[in-house]
Every structure is written in C-alpha cells, then in structure tokens.
Design a protein around this motif. Sequence first.
Motif, PDB file in Angstrom:
ATOM      1  N   THR A 150      26.735 -37.095  -1.916  1.00  0.00           N
ATOM      2  CA  THR A 150      26.252 -38.415  -2.319  1.00  0.00           C
ATOM      3  C   THR A 150      26.723 -39.492  -1.355  1.00  0.00           C
ATOM      4  OG1 THR A 150      26.185 -37.763  -4.647  1.00  0.00           O
ATOM      5  CG2 THR A 150      26.267 -40.119  -4.173  1.00  0.00           C
ATOM      6  N   VAL A 151      28.013 -39.524  -1.055  1.00  0.00           N
ATOM      7  CA  VAL A 151      28.523 -40.601  -0.196  1.00  0.00           C
ATOM      8  C   VAL A 151      28.039 -40.428   1.242  1.00  0.00           C
ATOM      9  CG1 VAL A 151      30.752 -39.550   0.454  1.00  0.00           C
ATOM     10  CG2 VAL A 151      30.550 -42.036   0.268  1.00  0.00           C
ATOM     11  N   LEU A 152      27.912 -39.199   1.714  1.00  0.00           N
ATOM     12  CA  LEU A 152      27.433 -38.995   3.081  1.00  0.00           C
ATOM     13  C   LEU A 152      25.935 -39.296   3.192  1.00  0.00           C
ATOM     14  CD1 LEU A 152      29.516 -35.840   4.012  1.00  0.00           C
ATOM     15  CD2 LEU A 152      29.776 -38.140   4.947  1.00  0.00           C
ATOM     16  N   ALA A 153      25.162 -38.984   2.164  1.00  0.00           N
ATOM     17  CA  ALA A 153      23.753 -39.373   2.170  1.00  0.00           C
ATOM     18  C   ALA A 153      23.623 -40.891   2.201  1.00  0.00           C
ATOM     19  CB  ALA A 153      23.042 -38.804   0.949  1.00  0.00           C
ATOM     20  N   THR A 154      24.519 -41.581   1.486  1.00  0.00           N
ATOM     21  CA  THR A 154      24.524 -43.047   1.509  1.00  0.00           C
ATOM     22  C   THR A 154      24.868 -43.550   2.901  1.00  0.00           C
ATOM     23  OG1 THR A 154      25.139 -43.129  -0.826  1.00  0.00           O
ATOM     24  CG2 THR A 154      25.569 -45.098   0.494  1.00  0.00           C
ATOM     25  N   GLY A 155      25.867 -42.944   3.528  1.00  0.00           N
ATOM     26  CA  GLY A 155      26.221 -43.329   4.886  1.00  0.00           C
ATOM     27  C   GLY A 155      25.075 -43.116   5.857  1.00  0.00           C
ATOM     28  N   ALA A 156      24.348 -42.017   5.682  1.00  0.00           N
ATOM     29  CA  ALA A 156      23.207 -41.749   6.560  1.00  0.00           C
ATOM     30  C   ALA A 156      22.107 -42.786   6.360  1.00  0.00           C
ATOM     31  CB  ALA A 156      22.669 -40.350   6.304  1.00  0.00           C
ATOM     32  N   ALA A 157      21.921 -43.248   5.120  1.00  0.00           N
ATOM     33  CA  ALA A 157      20.905 -44.260   4.857  1.00  0.00           C
ATOM     34  C   ALA A 157      21.258 -45.594   5.498  1.00  0.00           C
ATOM     35  CB  ALA A 157      20.726 -44.431   3.346  1.00  0.00           C
ATOM     36  N   LEU A 158      22.551 -45.869   5.617  1.00  0.00           N
ATOM     37  CA  LEU A 158      22.990 -47.154   6.161  1.00  0.00           C
ATOM     38  C   LEU A 158      23.190 -47.125   7.667  1.00  0.00           C
ATOM     39  CD1 LEU A 158      25.601 -47.962   3.384  1.00  0.00           C
ATOM     40  CD2 LEU A 158      23.502 -49.254   3.807  1.00  0.00           C
ATOM     41  N   LEU A 159      23.718 -46.025   8.186  1.00  0.00           N
ATOM     42  CA  LEU A 159      24.131 -45.971   9.594  1.00  0.00           C
ATOM     43  C   LEU A 159      23.455 -44.853  10.372  1.00  0.00           C
ATOM     44  CD1 LEU A 159      27.973 -46.596   9.137  1.00  0.00           C
ATOM     45  CD2 LEU A 159      26.245 -48.233   9.861  1.00  0.00           C
ATOM     46  N   ALA A 160      22.520 -44.142   9.746  1.00  0.00           N
ATOM     47  CA  ALA A 160      21.904 -42.960  10.353  1.00  0.00           C
ATOM     48  C   ALA A 160      22.955 -41.874  10.543  1.00  0.00           C
ATOM     49  CB  ALA A 160      21.196 -43.288  11.668  1.00  0.00           C
ATOM     50  N   ALA A 161      22.529 -40.689  10.942  1.00  0.00           N
ATOM     51  CA  ALA A 161      23.445 -39.556  11.069  1.00  0.00           C
ATOM     52  C   ALA A 161      23.278 -38.913  12.429  1.00  0.00           C
ATOM     53  CB  ALA A 161      23.176 -38.525   9.969  1.00  0.00           C
ATOM     54  N   PRO A 162      24.390 -38.574  13.100  1.00  0.00           N
ATOM     55  CA  PRO A 162      24.275 -37.817  14.347  1.00  0.00           C
ATOM     56  C   PRO A 162      23.578 -36.482  14.120  1.00  0.00           C
ATOM     57  CG  PRO A 162      26.511 -38.662  14.031  1.00  0.00           C
ATOM     58  CD  PRO A 162      25.783 -38.885  12.748  1.00  0.00           C
ATOM     59  N   ASP A 163      23.078 -35.902  15.179  1.00  0.00           N
ATOM     60  CA  ASP A 163      22.316 -34.656  15.074  1.00  0.00           C
ATOM     61  C   ASP A 163      23.130 -33.512  14.487  1.00  0.00           C
ATOM     62  OD1 ASP A 163      20.133 -35.929  16.149  1.00  0.00           O
ATOM     63  OD2 ASP A 163      20.478 -35.221  18.198  1.00  0.00           O
ATOM     64  N   TRP A 164      24.451 -33.540  14.668  1.00  0.00           N
ATOM     65  CA  TRP A 164      25.265 -32.407  14.223  1.00  0.00           C
ATOM     66  C   TRP A 164      25.615 -32.474  12.735  1.00  0.00           C
ATOM     67  CZ3 TRP A 164      29.762 -34.177  12.214  1.00  0.00           C
ATOM     68  CH2 TRP A 164      30.278 -35.391  12.702  1.00  0.00           C
ATOM     69  N   TRP A 165      25.310 -33.588  12.076  1.00  0.00           N
ATOM     70  CA  TRP A 165      25.593 -33.692  10.641  1.00  0.00           C
ATOM     71  C   TRP A 165      24.809 -32.643   9.856  1.00  0.00           C
ATOM     72  CZ3 TRP A 165      26.162 -38.566   7.223  1.00  0.00           C
ATOM     73  CH2 TRP A 165      27.253 -39.330   7.636  1.00  0.00           C
ATOM     74  N   PRO A 166      25.365 -32.159   8.735  1.00  0.00           N
ATOM     75  CA  PRO A 166      24.543 -31.385   7.799  1.00  0.00           C
ATOM     76  C   PRO A 166      23.452 -32.277   7.222  1.00  0.00           C
ATOM     77  CG  PRO A 166      26.896 -31.313   7.209  1.00  0.00           C
ATOM     78  CD  PRO A 166      26.745 -32.352   8.268  1.00  0.00           C
ATOM     79  N   LEU A 167      22.404 -31.672   6.706  1.00  0.00           N
ATOM     80  CA  LEU A 167      21.350 -32.422   6.039  1.00  0.00           C
ATOM     81  C   LEU A 167      21.692 -32.571   4.561  1.00  0.00           C
ATOM     82  CD1 LEU A 167      18.142 -30.824   7.619  1.00  0.00           C
ATOM     83  CD2 LEU A 167      19.196 -33.028   8.182  1.00  0.00           C
ATOM     84  N   PHE A 168      21.496 -33.779   4.027  1.00  0.00           N
ATOM     85  CA  PHE A 168      21.785 -34.035   2.621  1.00  0.00           C
ATOM     86  C   PHE A 168      20.513 -34.500   1.925  1.00  0.00           C
ATOM     87  CE2 PHE A 168      25.785 -34.860   4.880  1.00  0.00           C
ATOM     88  CZ  PHE A 168      26.610 -33.949   4.235  1.00  0.00           C
ATOM     89  N   ALA A 169      20.258 -33.935   0.753  1.00  0.00           N
ATOM     90  CA  ALA A 169      19.092 -34.356  -0.021  1.00  0.00           C
ATOM     91  C   ALA A 169      19.259 -35.798  -0.464  1.00  0.00           C
ATOM     92  CB  ALA A 169      18.923 -33.444  -1.232  1.00  0.00           C
ATOM     93  N   GLY A 170      18.146 -36.468  -0.676  1.00  0.00           N
ATOM     94  CA  GLY A 170      18.189 -37.869  -1.083  1.00  0.00           C
ATOM     95  C   GLY A 170      18.895 -38.057  -2.413  1.00  0.00           C
ATOM     96  N   THR A 171      19.616 -39.160  -2.549  1.00  0.00           N
ATOM     97  CA  THR A 171      20.321 -39.487  -3.782  1.00  0.00           C
ATOM     98  C   THR A 171      19.900 -40.876  -4.237  1.00  0.00           C
ATOM     99  OG1 THR A 171      22.216 -40.528  -2.679  1.00  0.00           O
ATOM    100  CG2 THR A 171      22.309 -38.127  -3.015  1.00  0.00           C
TER     101      THR A 171
END
Length: 662
Positions: free
Chosen positions: A368-389
């Motif tokens: 949940t928190v990492l999906a939120t971080g990805a929504a705000l700051l995008a995610a580097p290519d090496w991050w795992p994929l997180f389903a939308g929350t």
Amino acid sequence: MTRPTAGWYIRRLRGMSPTETLYRTLDAGRRRLWARRQIQPGETPGLPPDAHSDRSFGYSLPASARAGVTADAASALIRAADSVLDGTWTVLGAPRPDSADPDWFRDPVTGRRAPEDRLAFRIHHRDEAETGNIKQVWEISRHHHITVLATAWWLTQEERYADTAAEQLRSWWAANPFLTGVHWTSGIEAAVRLISWAWTRRLLDEWPKVGDLFEHNDDAVRQIAWHQEFLAAFRSRGSSANNHVIAEAAGQLVAACAFPWYGRSDRWRSSAAALLERELAANTFDDGLNREQATDYHRFVLELALVAAVEADASGHALSETTWQRLARMLDAGAAILDVRGRPPRQGDGDEGRALVVDDPERDPWATVLATGAALLAAPDWWPLFAGTVQASLLGAIGQSRQLPRPAVQPRRFSDAGLVLLRSRPQDGPEIWCRCDGGPHGFLSIAAHAHADALSLEVRHDGVDIFADPGTYCYHGEPVWREWFRSTAAHNTVAVDDRNQSDSGGPFLWTTGVNTTTLSSDVGEQPVQTWSAQHDGYRRLKIPTTHHRSVTLDSARRLLTVVDTVDADPAIPVRVSWHLGPDVSVGLSGAQAILSWQVSSGTRQGTLQLPANLSWTCHRAEIDPVEGWYSPRFAARVPATSLVGHGVASYSTRLVTQLELP
C-alpha cells in the motif's frame, strides 16, 4: 505489565540527557497547571476563543480520484466496512463484536475497562491492572475503522456507512472531553486520530450532513483544537524522539492544513512542518532506512510522512525539496529490501501501526505505501509492481507529482543501517534471500524498538522463511514473552554465557548497547557473495569477548555458509540458535538436520549441517523457558522449531553452519 518500579525510573532517567531531563521536568509542571483545564463528561465548555466563525475544509478530492480506484480495491474496502457494521471487525487480532458501536474504554483481551473519567495525567497506562492491554484500548480510538466507513461511503454513497461514521465520531467526542480518560495519555494516539478525522471529513465531503458533523459541530471544533493544543504542549523529546515525534508532527500538520479554523492554525502548521522535517532527517539514515533498526517502523514513519507531505502540498505549503528527496530514498530503500514475494525483513519491533487506513486493512501495508509512493514519485524500473490501492488513488489525486533522482539499480547494501542483502541470481533457481544485520543496536539512548540481534540472519527460499526472525508478539502485559522475543536467544546469532548482547532495563529500554562493525561486503549479481562483521556486546563480560561472523552465499551451488568465531581465552559457554520458519519441518540427527516445507508444487527439502563441536537440541512451542515460537503479526504467536547448539568456544574454535537449499 505492572506499574514501573523505582528501579525502572532510575534506569530510564539514566538514559536522558540533562536537556531532556529539564524538558520533562517542565512538562511535569505544565501537567500540574493544565489539570485545572480538565473537562468532565457532560460539561459544556465554550468554543476555543480563537475559533473562526467562518470555517471551511482545507481541500476536497477531485472528481477524477474515484475513477482511479480499481474494482478489486473497492470491493475489498467495502467488505471491510461491512465487517465494521456487522461486528466482525478485528483490532490487533482481537474480535470487536462492538465495532458498530464501540466501547471506547474496554480491552477485549482482558475484559478490563480503562479509566474514562479520571484526569489523564493520573492514569498509569503502563499498568495492565489499571487499563487493560493499552494497545488494544488505544487502537480502536485511532479511528481507522471510521476512515474505512467513510471510504465506503465515498465509493458507494450508501448512507449507512456515513451515518455510522458520524455516530461514532459524536460518541467518541462526547466520551473523551479534554484531558479526561486514557485517550489523552499519548501524543501519538492524538496525532493519528487527527489524520483519521481529516480524511473522514474529506471522504464525506459530498455527504449533505458533513458540515453538521464537522464545521458546525461545536464538539468537533473543540476536539480538533484540543488535540492540537495537546500536541503542541507535550511533544516527545530526547530519548523518546523516535516514530512518536514523527507521528505527532505529522498529525498536527495534517490537522492545521485541513482544519485552518483557529487563530493559531498558521503557527501550528509552520511549527509542525519544521518539526516533521527536522525529526524525519534525524530518524532516517542517509541510505534511506529508519534509524530505529525496526523495519515495520520504517514503513510506519514513511506512511506518516507521505500523508503529511501530501496534505501540505494540497494546502499550498509544500515541504522542502530536501524532505521529498528523503522520502524518495525511504521509498527506494523499502522497495529494495523486499524478497521475491514482496515481504520485508522482520527486524526489530513491529506493531502494524498505520497512518491512514482507506484500504482493506488486511491488504499488505508495504504494498500500500509503496504503491502510494509510486503514484506520487513514480517508480524506478527495478521496483516490484504493486496493484493499485485506494490510498494511492487518494494521495495521488491531491499531491503534486515530482521527478527526483533515483538509483538505477536495486541497492543491496545499506552502509549506515548496516543491512546487507545476499540474493541468489535469477538463473540459479528460486530466490535465496539472506538479510545480514551489521548495524547499530537501535536509535537514541534507550533504543526502544531494537532487539538484541547483532549479526543475526534471516534466510528465505522463494519467500518462505527458513531461518526466521521470530518477530515481536507483544509490548504490554506479558513481560516474559516481551523479553524473549527481543532477546539474543530468540535470534539467529550467537549468545555468549547465556547473556543478551545488550542489557534490558524494561520493555522499551536497553541500558547497554552494541557497536557492530562491517568488515567486508561483496554483493551484487556475482555467483558468490560475502559479508563479514563483528560486534563488541560481550566485551563487558568477565572474559571480554568479540563475536565475529562471516557469511558466504554460493548462488550456483545453492549453498549458504556461516562461520562464527569468538576471541575468548580461556574458552567460554556459547549458544548458537537457528530458528526455523513456522512452515518448516525438521529431522535432526546429531549435527545434521533435514528441513522440509510444502509449496504449491509439492515438498521442498534442504540440508542443514550444524557445527559438530556443539551439542544440538530441537525445541518447539515450549513455555518454561520460552523457546520455539514465531509471531506472524502483532498479538499472535504460533509454534515453530528452534535448533539450539550449546558448547564452549575460544579464539581457536570455528563454528561452521552450512545450509544447502533446493
């Protein structure tokens, strides 16, 4: 847990600096003065003198936010809201059949009711005989279940969710006037409530009766001011300035931005923002990990800071770029330490604390928190994929997107925190994940949430715990269990002379610490990876001793080798512990163990060759003394198997463990 003794207070005082002692003395005087401000249940005080007559809510959700919520996330949240209404909601594992109409003071575990009409400053919340299990009493008054109800209304527009949320807020406000009862004994609780109230108001923004619940409700206007006054006056300081002070600053910042209804609101907002930025820097290593050496608190602090930073964005008072860069490092560190199944390390304490619950609470909080971080700051290519929350959709809708520098490859060594990850190569088979602990004992002088776990390992095979960190289990009420779960004997490391590496002075207090030094580390995509470190925790013994450990992962051979040595002369008693995950069965014969566990495709097996110069025994679900347990989450424990080797060792002894995995 009984009321602290005089000895505890003396040990606690020794952990304070002169400045902290002065502040606490001033706080004690302030409490005596504030006692006359106590409001009793049933009294009707006036509004705060600086309350504005024209009150508006800080920032509403854009219409597009609802469209960003996936069907799966929405369905799970609505099911959670229904569990609140039908009495199947749980709090820290305990059923709350009263969740539709809670008793705000009852502990469901012990059945005791905490004081509800006594001056808060005279309540001993550490005494279970007086309050029951305080974590249980406090937790439902964080009002996470109310934000779940408000989110369900936002998604469905069904009146039953909004009506129940409103009834519960009115109930709580009436039952907990200023400084009366157990819910005024902790700043972190007041702060998390403020975050819940701000988001309840935001999620109910389109509900026709929301103004009568908040802006035009004298109880709400008083409570929001009282909570901020309390936080401004009684902040965590010195040796207690850990995740608590982050929560206090985050809660006040959110409230001051969302409810700018008072003459003091600008001052509260600016001081809370400055405190949050300063303490977030103090609580976070430059490598992005939290200084408490407790992984779950890394996530909790990260979520608190993200929620507060987004609120500051929405109000037009953005936090500094430096703080946002720190949040990005925290997010990247959190993503980097997950195993192949998205599970974090289990280092140090963890109590599943949340800043904001707008998803199904059973949803993985890390995702949940990492999906939120990805929504705000995008995610580097090496991050795992997180389903939308839901949380990612909500915070992403009101926060500003930013492009910040990020690491191009996944970090495996966090030098400041002393955490090193050995990972097998993908081409060599299912992931072997090994966390090595070579960091500081904990944060600040009391290291409240640290465990005595220097040089300990966690090892997983394809996400399954093989060598497991047992976890936390409890904070209050069961001192024997609290001490075992954070002891050296409960971790995958070496205990000397049956002693902890650090001396415990109480459930959140260590009176001695450990200095750990990483000697070498060679990690990455190479087939053989190594780590070597030592600590001085046993230099205080009659025979001063340094423990040294080296670990080698041969990815292609699927072999993990651990070599332990001590520099004692003469020989001293040692204990080596290997705590297995709860899903692992073991057959022990002499110094060899065959490990097996079930996966969807069948049974997997590993071979564990133990140091032959020790005598090995197998323990499971033992009570006196405690041995052979695993805590899958706070307030829960299940049987697990521990392999324990006893013997003596000197400077010439090598204790070699080899784990071969499929």
